[in-house]
Design a protein around this motif. Structure first.
Motif, PDB file in Angstrom:
ATOM      1  N   TRP A  87      12.891 -11.754 -14.460  1.00 37.69           N
ATOM      2  CA  TRP A  87      12.532 -10.659 -13.582  1.00 37.69           C
ATOM      3  C   TRP A  87      11.090 -10.271 -13.859  1.00 37.69           C
ATOM      4  CZ3 TRP A  87      10.882  -6.135 -15.760  1.00 37.69           C
ATOM      5  CH2 TRP A  87      11.157  -5.984 -17.115  1.00 37.69           C
ATOM      6  N   GLY A  88      10.484  -9.603 -12.910  1.00 42.67           N
ATOM      7  CA  GLY A  88       9.124  -9.139 -13.115  1.00 42.67           C
ATOM      8  C   GLY A  88       8.726  -8.098 -12.076  1.00 42.67           C
ATOM      9  N   LEU A  89       7.741  -7.298 -12.417  1.00 43.48           N
ATOM     10  CA  LEU A  89       7.203  -6.267 -11.544  1.00 43.48           C
ATOM     11  C   LEU A  89       5.701  -6.270 -11.740  1.00 43.48           C
ATOM     12  CD1 LEU A  89       7.826  -3.650  -9.777  1.00 43.48           C
ATOM     13  CD2 LEU A  89       7.537  -2.419 -11.916  1.00 43.48           C
ATOM     14  N   LYS A  90       4.954  -6.282 -10.660  1.00 40.69           N
ATOM     15  CA  LYS A  90       3.504  -6.364 -10.771  1.00 40.69           C
ATOM     16  C   LYS A  90       2.844  -5.484  -9.725  1.00 40.69           C
ATOM     17  CE  LYS A  90       0.005  -9.727 -11.652  1.00 40.69           C
ATOM     18  NZ  LYS A  90      -0.248 -11.118 -11.914  1.00 40.69           N
ATOM     19  N   LEU A  91       1.810  -4.805 -10.130  1.00 38.29           N
ATOM     20  CA  LEU A  91       1.016  -3.971  -9.212  1.00 38.29           C
ATOM     21  C   LEU A  91      -0.085  -4.823  -8.638  1.00 38.29           C
ATOM     22  CD1 LEU A  91       0.467  -1.140  -8.090  1.00 38.29           C
ATOM     23  CD2 LEU A  91      -1.083  -0.814  -9.995  1.00 38.29           C
ATOM     24  N   THR A 108       0.798  -1.241   0.000  1.00 36.82           N
ATOM     25  CA  THR A 108       0.000   0.000   0.000  1.00 36.82           C
ATOM     26  C   THR A 108       0.822   1.278   0.000  1.00 36.82           C
ATOM     27  OG1 THR A 108      -0.251   0.080   2.416  1.00 36.82           O
ATOM     28  CG2 THR A 108      -1.926  -1.133   1.153  1.00 36.82           C
ATOM     29  N   ARG A 109       1.970   1.255  -0.608  1.00 38.77           N
ATOM     30  CA  ARG A 109       2.722   2.501  -0.734  1.00 38.77           C
ATOM     31  C   ARG A 109       2.100   3.393  -1.805  1.00 38.77           C
ATOM     32  NH1 ARG A 109       9.027   3.258  -0.396  1.00 38.77           N
ATOM     33  NH2 ARG A 109       9.146   5.444  -0.864  1.00 38.77           N
ATOM     34  N   ASN A 110       1.412   2.775  -2.749  1.00 38.39           N
ATOM     35  CA  ASN A 110       0.762   3.517  -3.806  1.00 38.39           C
ATOM     36  C   ASN A 110      -0.462   4.224  -3.224  1.00 38.39           C
ATOM     37  OD1 ASN A 110      -0.562   4.467  -6.004  1.00 38.39           O
ATOM     38  ND2 ASN A 110      -0.363   2.608  -7.205  1.00 38.39           N
ATOM     39  N   ILE A 111      -0.352   5.495  -2.974  1.00 38.93           N
ATOM     40  CA  ILE A 111      -1.414   6.279  -2.350  1.00 38.93           C
ATOM     41  C   ILE A 111      -2.622   6.396  -3.277  1.00 38.93           C
ATOM     42  CG2 ILE A 111      -1.969   8.546  -1.409  1.00 38.93           C
ATOM     43  CD1 ILE A 111       1.040   8.760  -0.709  1.00 38.93           C
ATOM     44  N   ARG A 112      -2.361   6.337  -4.566  1.00 38.57           N
ATOM     45  CA  ARG A 112      -3.419   6.544  -5.544  1.00 38.57           C
ATOM     46  C   ARG A 112      -4.506   5.472  -5.493  1.00 38.57           C
ATOM     47  NH1 ARG A 112      -2.852   6.527 -11.702  1.00 38.57           N
ATOM     48  NH2 ARG A 112      -4.650   7.766 -12.190  1.00 38.57           N
ATOM     49  N   ASN A 113      -4.131   4.210  -5.394  1.00 40.48           N
ATOM     50  CA  ASN A 113      -5.133   3.156  -5.419  1.00 40.48           C
ATOM     51  C   ASN A 113      -4.966   2.136  -4.290  1.00 40.48           C
ATOM     52  OD1 ASN A 113      -2.921   1.733  -6.247  1.00 40.48           O
ATOM     53  ND2 ASN A 113      -3.607   1.456  -8.346  1.00 40.48           N
ATOM     54  N   GLN A 114      -4.065   2.370  -3.372  1.00 35.42           N
ATOM     55  CA  GLN A 114      -3.840   1.519  -2.204  1.00 35.42           C
ATOM     56  C   GLN A 114      -3.526   0.074  -2.575  1.00 35.42           C
ATOM     57  OE1 GLN A 114      -3.675   2.648   1.102  1.00 35.42           O
ATOM     58  NE2 GLN A 114      -3.590   4.561  -0.012  1.00 35.42           N
ATOM     59  N   LYS A 115      -2.840  -0.146  -3.701  1.00 35.64           N
ATOM     60  CA  LYS A 115      -2.431  -1.485  -4.099  1.00 35.64           C
ATOM     61  C   LYS A 115      -0.948  -1.650  -3.842  1.00 35.64           C
ATOM     62  CE  LYS A 115      -5.961  -2.319  -7.521  1.00 35.64           C
ATOM     63  NZ  LYS A 115      -6.245  -2.698  -8.893  1.00 35.64           N
TER      64      LYS A 115
END
Length: 112
Positions: A108-112, A85-92
């Motif tokens: 490697w990978g990155l996922k919201l 929940t570091r993403n303040i915009r959508n709490q994901k």
């Protein structure tokens, strides 16, 4: 600088180009691609400035590349990171992973 672009520049095309570059050869762009992709539906001039900054970064680092060596090919290591929940915009939360074989990144990978 906070005005909407209203189709004056090819924002979505630029994001797609950077995304293609990230997937094909530049995993270091994964985070910024995620950020600039949030604004594809209603980009503003400050987002277009960020796109131009990324293109300048790519031009300045065009000779930088991933290299694969033959030393230390004895073990597979994994690294993970979770950001809750570091993403303040959508709490994901954001999660990422990296697998290496020796000193070489193999997945490697990155996922919201």
């Amino acid at each position: 600088k906070d005005k909407e672009l209203n189709g004056k520049v090819p924002y979505a095309l630029a994001v797609g180009s950077i995304m293609y570059t990230m997937v094909a050869t530049r995993p270091d762009l994964a985070y910024v691609v995620g950020i600039i992709s949030w604004y594809k539906s209603s980009p503003r001039w400050k987002h277009w400035e960020a796109i131009k900054h990324i293109f300048r970064y790519l031009r300045g680092t065009k000779d930088v590349q991933l290299t694969f060596g033959l030393e230390n090919l004895t073990n597979v290591e994994d690294y993970t990171n979770f950001d809750y929940t570091r993403n303040i915009r959508n709490q994901k939360s954001t999660s990422c992973y990296l697998f290496t074989y020796g000193n070489n990144a193999i997945s490697w990978g990155l996922k919201l």
